[in-house]
Design an enzyme around this catalytic site. Structure first.
Site, PDB file in Angstrom:
ATOM      1  N   GLU A 193      -4.447  -0.231   3.257  1.00 34.84           N
ATOM      2  CA  GLU A 193      -3.956  -1.129   2.198  1.00 34.84           C
ATOM      3  C   GLU A 193      -5.097  -1.867   1.503  1.00 34.84           C
ATOM      4  OE1 GLU A 193      -1.214   0.724   3.697  1.00 34.84           O
ATOM      5  OE2 GLU A 193      -2.030  -0.619   5.214  1.00 34.84           O
ATOM      6  N   ASN A 277      -1.685   6.744   4.635  1.00 34.29           N
ATOM      7  CA  ASN A 277      -1.341   6.775   3.218  1.00 34.29           C
ATOM      8  C   ASN A 277      -2.573   6.835   2.316  1.00 34.29           C
ATOM      9  OD1 ASN A 277      -1.364   3.809   4.267  1.00 34.29           O
ATOM     10  ND2 ASN A 277      -1.789   3.616   2.089  1.00 34.29           N
ATOM     11  N   ASP A 319       4.506   5.396   1.111  1.00 32.84           N
ATOM     12  CA  ASP A 319       3.748   4.887   2.258  1.00 32.84           C
ATOM     13  C   ASP A 319       4.224   5.493   3.580  1.00 32.84           C
ATOM     14  OD1 ASP A 319       1.773   3.297   3.602  1.00 32.84           O
ATOM     15  OD2 ASP A 319       3.373   1.946   4.230  1.00 32.84           O
TER      16      ASP A 319
END
Length: 597
Positions: A193, A277, A319
């Site tokens: 992230e 991801n 995700d």
């Protein structure tokens, strides 16, 4: 039954055969049910024990034997190791390790309390969890939140060596349990992230020097691909297979972090794991398949060279990290085809995959929750999921809220590991039963700052009021055998035993045991906090014990762990689990169970 017994016998043989770089000590110790020497139980990730003192008939009498408080109030994932007369217990940040004397339960022989900059907490995505240490060659190996990999003397806790695996200033952190293969320690990296480019790194067990590093995305040299020998769906990947699937230099922020679990086949000398991801959750900002995020890798343990890959979710729009564990089983008959060496993987995307682990051939890909709707099926020729346009977050363009996507970003199963029983040939899987609304937005990259680009909200599927199920799965047929609903997601790791029972924990804090045959609940005990840890078992002085860490947190419990209250916080999880605080509170306690004398 013939298939089941053949599978069990063959698997025992495979696990006992030494490969070119096999660690002889761990190969021996993993076969001793009195100990629990690896975070995953054994190299095949079975999470299974031959102990049967606690069984279908006696488990109703199980009682707490002793407890130990860790002194930390965040999510306690992973579980303790047991080597000889010592249990090794870990905590979330600040990543303490305790060596507990089983001859004097609860007494700490030594404790390790690393000094870390608390600013690392701010760049940890989904709670300050840690999934535990590894053991080999008289050393306890710990990967700390700040990416420091440290080797401790198992007898004294003294630091023997340590090395930094990443840079928290860039968002690189560590939550995973390292694993030892031969003379090397393997560890991955967290931070998908934050635009982190994922990698797996092998360090020499003797002194911590780096042996090799393989990235998930990048040049063939970086990702250790041979364009003609590394295969995907049975075909060579070709030159520049990764960077050609990204626009411009977007691959440099490509994600594909590696924070899940490793498994290992000593005969093939291959390590198996998954990548996460791709960088930014907004798919319109990264056209292409974004290889090799969301991918299963099979790598040579000595060199890191990739033998084969399989990308489960090309151009991820939801995700659906692919980091969940790979479970290795042998002599599986799939639709009339005998597979000597199989790999079973329950992915975040809601599909359970059965693959030939020698060559990466896809054998089965089926939904393990009927609510899954983002794709209709997986094309068995290409391996690509057939995306349902209604649930594509890219098709609507940026700033369009796509509703009722199942599963939610935390997946039909996250990192909480399943268990496999060679007695039944079945897999026992803790699952989430959660859907979401997903709204992408444009985001720019700044080192050390969130690089997400989507707002989420989560809730149960339509017509359901439960957020989780515990299921039994037939990997050869690709179908659910039985399913037991739970109020919240089942976020703990499962444990199967020769006593014909399976253990798991609930977010409310119950340790449960169910019958392998039908999922009937045989035992339940409420621990001091919600359970997101992994259940394990061992014996000491002829008596079987079951151990579990309780301490609510992780992604599902991030609202409680971090004091978040807005429904969209915690990357969308807070709203779905806001009633969890009605059932449990923060804690950090190891509870060890046994039958009465």
């Amino acid at each position: 039954m013939v298939r089941t017994f053949a599978l069990a016998a063959a698997a025992v043989v495979a696990l006992g055969t030494a490969g070119a770089s096999a660690n002889q000590e761990l190969l021996r110790l993993q076969r001793d049910p009195n100990q629990w020497v690896m975070p995953t139980g054994n190299y095949a990730n079975w999470r299974y024990s031959e102990l049967n003192q606690i069984n279908r008939d006696t488990v109703k009498n199980l009682r707490p034997s002793w407890q130990f408080s860790t002194g930390v109030l965040r999510g306690h994932e992973g579980g303790p190791l047991v080597i000889g007369d010592v249990m090794y217990v870990h905590t979330p940040f600040p990543n303490r390790v305790f060596a507990l004397d089983l001859n004097n339960p609860g007494r700490a022989l030594w404790r390790y309390e690393p000094s870390q900059d608390p600013s690392v907490i701010g760049v940890m995505c989904c709670d300050t969890v840690n999934r535990g240490p590894a053991y080999a060659d008289g050393k306890i190996i710990l990967s700390q939140a700040d990416t420091t990999l440290v080797a401790l003397d198992a007898k004294t806790g003294k630091e023997l060596w340590k090395v930094r695996n990443g840079d928290p200033a860039k968002g690189e952190t560590s939550t995973m349990a390292p694993m030892v293969f031969g003379d090397k320690v393997l560890v991955g990296i967290s931070g998908g992230e934050y635009g982190v480019r994922g990698h797996v790194t092998a360090y020499n067990l003797r002194d911590g020097s780096q042996a090799w590093r393989a990235y998930s995305v990048g040049t063939d040299e970086d990702i250790k691909f041979d364009p003609q020998k590394t295969t995907h769906m049975g075909r060579p990947v070709g030159a520049n297979s990764s960077i050609s699937s990204w626009q411009g230099d977007q691959w440099k922020l490509g994600g594909g972090t590696t924070w899940g679990w490793f498994s290992y086949d000593p005969d093939l000398n291959l390590v198996y794991y998954g990548s996460g991801n791709p960088g930014t959750w907004n798919p319109t900002q990264r056209p292409g398949d974004n290889k090799w995020s969301m991918t299963i890798f099979a790598r040579d343990a000595n060199t890191g060279q990739a033998r084969w890959v399989y990308q489960m979710t090309p151009h991820d729009e939801w995700d659906y990290d692919g980091v969940n564990e790979m479970i290795l089983v042998d002599n599986l008959t799939v639709r009339g085809q005998r597979v000597a060496k199989a790999l079973v993987h329950f992915d975040r995307n809601g599909f359970a995959y059965t693959i030939n682990r020698e060559n990466g051939q896809l054998l089965v890909a089926e939904k393990f929750d009927p609510a899954v709707n983002w794709a209709s099926h997986v094309d068995m020729e290409t391996g690509r999921p057939q995306v349902v346009r209604e649930f594509s977050t890219r098709a609507g363009g940026e700033d369009k809220n796509v509703q009722n996507i199942c599963p939610a970003a935390l997946g039909t199963k996250d990192q909480q590991p399943a268990a496999f029983s060679p007695k039944t040939g079945m897999f026992y899987v803790p699952t989430n039963h959660v859907c979401m609304d997903y709204e992408p937005f444009r985001v720019s990259y700044t080192a050390g700052q969130p690089y997400v680009g989507a707002t989420l909200s989560m809730y149960p599927p339509k017509g359901s009021d439960n957020l989780g199920n515990f299921i039994a799965w037939d990997a050869a047929a690709g179908k659910i055998v039985w399913s037991k609903p739970e109020r919240f997601s089942v976020w703990s790791g499962a444990l199967a035993t020769a006593g014909d029972i399976v253990f798991y924990g609930t977010l409310e804090g119950h340790l449960k045991a169910v019958d392998k045959r039908d999922g009937k609940e045989l035992f339940s005990y409420r621990t001091p906090s919600g359970i997101i840890g992994n259940v394990n078992t061992f014996s000491h002085r002829g008596k079987q014990y079951v151990a579990v860490l309780s301490g609510v947190g992780g992604w599902a419990g991030i609202g409680m762990a971090a004091g978040l209250t807005n429904d969209s916080e915690g990357l969308g999880a807070v709203g779905a689990y806001k009633s969890l605080s009605d059932y449990t509170q923060l804690g950090g306690v190891l509870t060890v169970f046994a039958l009465p004398d």
